[in-house]
Design a protein around this motif. Structure first.
Motif, mmCIF file in Angstrom:
data_model
loop_
_atom_site.group_PDB
_atom_site.id
_atom_site.type_symbol
_atom_site.label_atom_id
_atom_site.label_comp_id
_atom_site.label_asym_id
_atom_site.label_seq_id
_atom_site.Cartn_x
_atom_site.Cartn_y
_atom_site.Cartn_z
ATOM 1 N N ARG A 99 0.824 -1.209 0.000
ATOM 2 C CA ARG A 99 0.000 0.000 0.000
ATOM 3 C C ARG A 99 0.857 1.257 0.000
ATOM 4 O O ARG A 99 0.578 2.234 -0.713
ATOM 5 C CB ARG A 99 -0.925 -0.003 1.224
ATOM 6 N N ALA A 115 1.061 4.129 -2.891
ATOM 7 C CA ALA A 115 0.792 5.530 -2.558
ATOM 8 C C ALA A 115 1.925 6.451 -3.003
ATOM 9 O O ALA A 115 1.694 7.626 -3.303
ATOM 10 C CB ALA A 115 0.558 5.673 -1.061
ATOM 11 N N ARG A 128 1.618 -0.477 -9.007
ATOM 12 C CA ARG A 128 0.240 -0.962 -9.087
ATOM 13 C C ARG A 128 0.189 -2.373 -9.668
ATOM 14 O O ARG A 128 -0.509 -3.253 -9.145
ATOM 15 C CB ARG A 128 -0.612 -0.004 -9.913
ATOM 16 N N ALA A 155 -7.247 -0.850 -2.192
ATOM 17 C CA ALA A 155 -6.416 0.114 -2.906
ATOM 18 C C ALA A 155 -6.542 -0.034 -4.413
ATOM 19 O O ALA A 155 -6.231 0.896 -5.166
ATOM 20 C CB ALA A 155 -4.951 -0.046 -2.487
#
Length: 344
Positions: A54, A58, A83, A164
């Motif tokens: 995560r 970010a 990602r 996410a």
């Protein structure tokens, strides 16, 4: 006149039983401290991996909400490496959690129960006012409570990690119904671990050989998991659409089960009915149009689609959990009956 002798109040049987069970649980925890520390380390590692992914996502330089690192609305879409890597790791997170649940069952079958039965050390506990039933109950309750607590935390963390990736239109690996995702996102995982504990205990009591009990437990758990995966779509009624807009009623988040065309009498026809390997390799025209024409020649009048909408996630989870809990209860009952028959 002398007063009648007074006797000390007798300890009630339920209180003695609870104290005996608590004592047996403490013995289990003390004997298997290393395994407990290893389980705690795995829990921390799992949480750490999801948190790290995560944080990595970010910090990625994404310019658009869909994860694009090129200018929004342009002809090229390129997701960030963070990602795509997160998606790759989390796509099989449910399978990893299933393996952890199975590992608990294998541990219960081998080091926790079968090793004591094989070596004869169980006689020491039974000679100290611990009945066979309480001895087995402690070896069921301790791993079950710890495993359910730990895996419940991992389910929450895993769902947080998947959150996410929400709204990412180019994701094809993360689906709510995926075999690598579905088992690890809801209460079904807790059903799996309770079944693992129960099956491990049953195999240990019946076989009383450490390695053989562990192998048999792994085989039984794999069979149950494989069978439920193959039959998962049948655990809840599907949505069946046959109107002209049937295909348009299907959204990206739905689980497609079957599709084809139907005749006026309601008989289903499938593209496989008109597909031929030689035709697929040698046909020069539009194969899809040819197959549709073939289906209509056989009497097809409209399309149909059978699917599970995203709203079926919880019914499927709860039905699967119920099946697992029923199997776990049966395995526990058989384990106690086998112990009573073998050891009195």
């Amino acid at each position: 006149m002398s007063s009648p002798p007074t006797s000390a109040p007798a300890t009630s049987a339920p209180t003695t039983g609870r104290a005996s069970l608590r004592g047996s649980a403490r013995v289990v925890l003390r004997l298997h401290r290393k395994a407990l520390w290893a389980a705690g380390a795995l829990l921390v590692l799992g949480i750490g991996i999801v948190v790290a992914l995560r944080v990595w996502m970010a910090s990625a330089k994404e310019l658009c909400a869909d994860g694009d690192i090129t200018p929004c609305g342009g002809p090229v879409h390129q997701p960030s490496y963070a990602r795509t890597s997160t998606e790759t790791f989390l796509a099989d997170g449910g399978t990893v959690l299933l393996l952890l649940a199975a590992l608990v069952g294998v541990f219960v079958a081998g080091p926790l129960i079968a090793r004591e039965l094989e070596s004869g050390t169980f006689r020491l506990a039974w000679a100290q006012s611990v009945s066979p039933a309480r001895w087995l109950a402690a070896r069921l309750a301790v791993p079950a409570a710890l495993a359910v607590s730990g895996l419940a935390v991992l389910v929450v963390v895993y769902r947080w990690g998947l959150w996410a990736l929400r709204g990412y239109p180019y994701s094809h690996r993360i689906t709510w119904y995926g075999s690598g995702v579905f088992p690890g996102t809801g209460p079904a995982l807790l059903g799996y671990v309770l079944l693992a504990v129960a099956v491990g205990a049953l195999c240990a009591v019946l076989v009383r050989r450490t390695l053989l009990s562990m192998s048999l437990t792994a085989l039984v758990l794999w069979t149950v998991a494989f069978g439920l995966e193959k039959r998962r779509s049948e655990l809840w009624p599907t949505v069946f659409r046959t109107d002209q807009d049937a295909l348009q009623s299907f959204s990206a988040g739905d689980w497609s089960i079957d599709a084809g065309m139907v005749t006026a009498s309601g008989r289903r026809l499938y593209w496989q009915d008109c597909y031929d390997a030689d035709l697929a390799q040698g046909y020069d025209g539009d194969l899809a149009q040819h197959i549709e024409a073939c289906l209509r020649d056989r009497g097809a009048v409209s399309d149909f689609i059978e699917y599970h909408p995203a709203s079926h996630y919880w019914p499927l989870q709860l039905v699967e959990t119920g099946i697992l809990l029923a199997l776990a209860a049966l395995a526990v009952l058989l384990a106690f009956r086998a112990l009573r028959r073998l050891h009195g």
